[in-house]
Design a protein around this motif. Structure first.
Motif: not given
Length: 223
Positions: A85, A87, A131, A135
């Motif tokens: 999760d 970022t 990316s 993320k």
């Protein structure tokens, strides 16, 4: 039934059913309470050995994304869920840290920034450059687990899960001579007893510790 969890679920269900039976005067007592559960054996999670970490590290430096994610966990103590999760805006390259916003589950982890070394920063920059979704991890959870399994087979490393990399972090710090309170802070644990459960030790570690103690007192006696 050998599984403790499965047996407990069945016992709980039977207790509920006997409860209804008592209400309807069909049964006089909850017989299910007499059901004996098998021993609750918790499987200890082990750390990846040093040679496996070196293998992940070698492949990560070649640009392998899965191995880069593995090294990130092994050198920061991040949980897999935190990596999935995370970022890009949670990474503060200027101050060399990962924001506490990346922390999950416990208040301690949610309140603690994670310092990153120059080496880890390089891994993060490589992942960030690749990316496409904002993320650090480009894979969905299940996809990562599939790729992680394939990577383990390809590299011939130990058959352990991704969470073992967090255990590896604590064990590597311990093996490097970092004191326990510092490891506790690095692991973002509220209790040192939690930290102890993450550190793998073997008989030779104890033997080496005894030798160090003996050497210290021999030195003191000779002065």
């Amino acid at each position: 039934i050998e599984s403790y969890d499965a047996a407990k679920d069945i016992k709980d269900l039977l207790c509920v059913l006997f409860g209804f039976a008592e209400i309807d005067d069909v049964a006089q007592k909850k017989v299910a309470r007499a059901v004996c559960l098998p021993e609750n054996v918790t499987n200890k999670v082990h750390a990846f050995p040093q040679e496996d970490i070196e293998t992940f590290k070698r492949e990560a430096e070649k640009g392998d994304t899965v191995c880069q994610l593995c090294v990130l966990m092994a050198f920061t103590g991040l949980m897999p869920a935190e990596v999935f999760d995370m970022t890009l805006d949670m990474i503060d390259f200027e101050n060399h840290r990962i924001s506490k916003k990346a922390g999950k589950k416990t208040k301690k982890r949610k309140d603690t920034n994670i310092p990153i070394s120059e080496y880890v920063e390089g891994i993060l920059r490589s992942l960030a450059a690749k990316s496409e979704n904002g993320k650090i991890c480009p894979f969905y959870r299940d996809t990562f687990y599939d790729k992680f399994k394939e990577t383990k087979t390809r590299l011939g490393v130990s058959n352990l899960g991704p969470y073992s990399l967090r255990h590896s972090y604590a064990t590597l710090l311990n093996d490097s001579g970092v004191d326990l309170p510092c490891i506790q802070r690095a692991m973002r644990h509220s209790s040192v007893s939690s930290t102890l459960g993450y550190i793998d030790t073997i008989d030779s570690d104890v033997a080496n510790a005894n030798e160090l103690l003996e050497a210290r007192y021999k030195t003191a006696e000779s002065q």
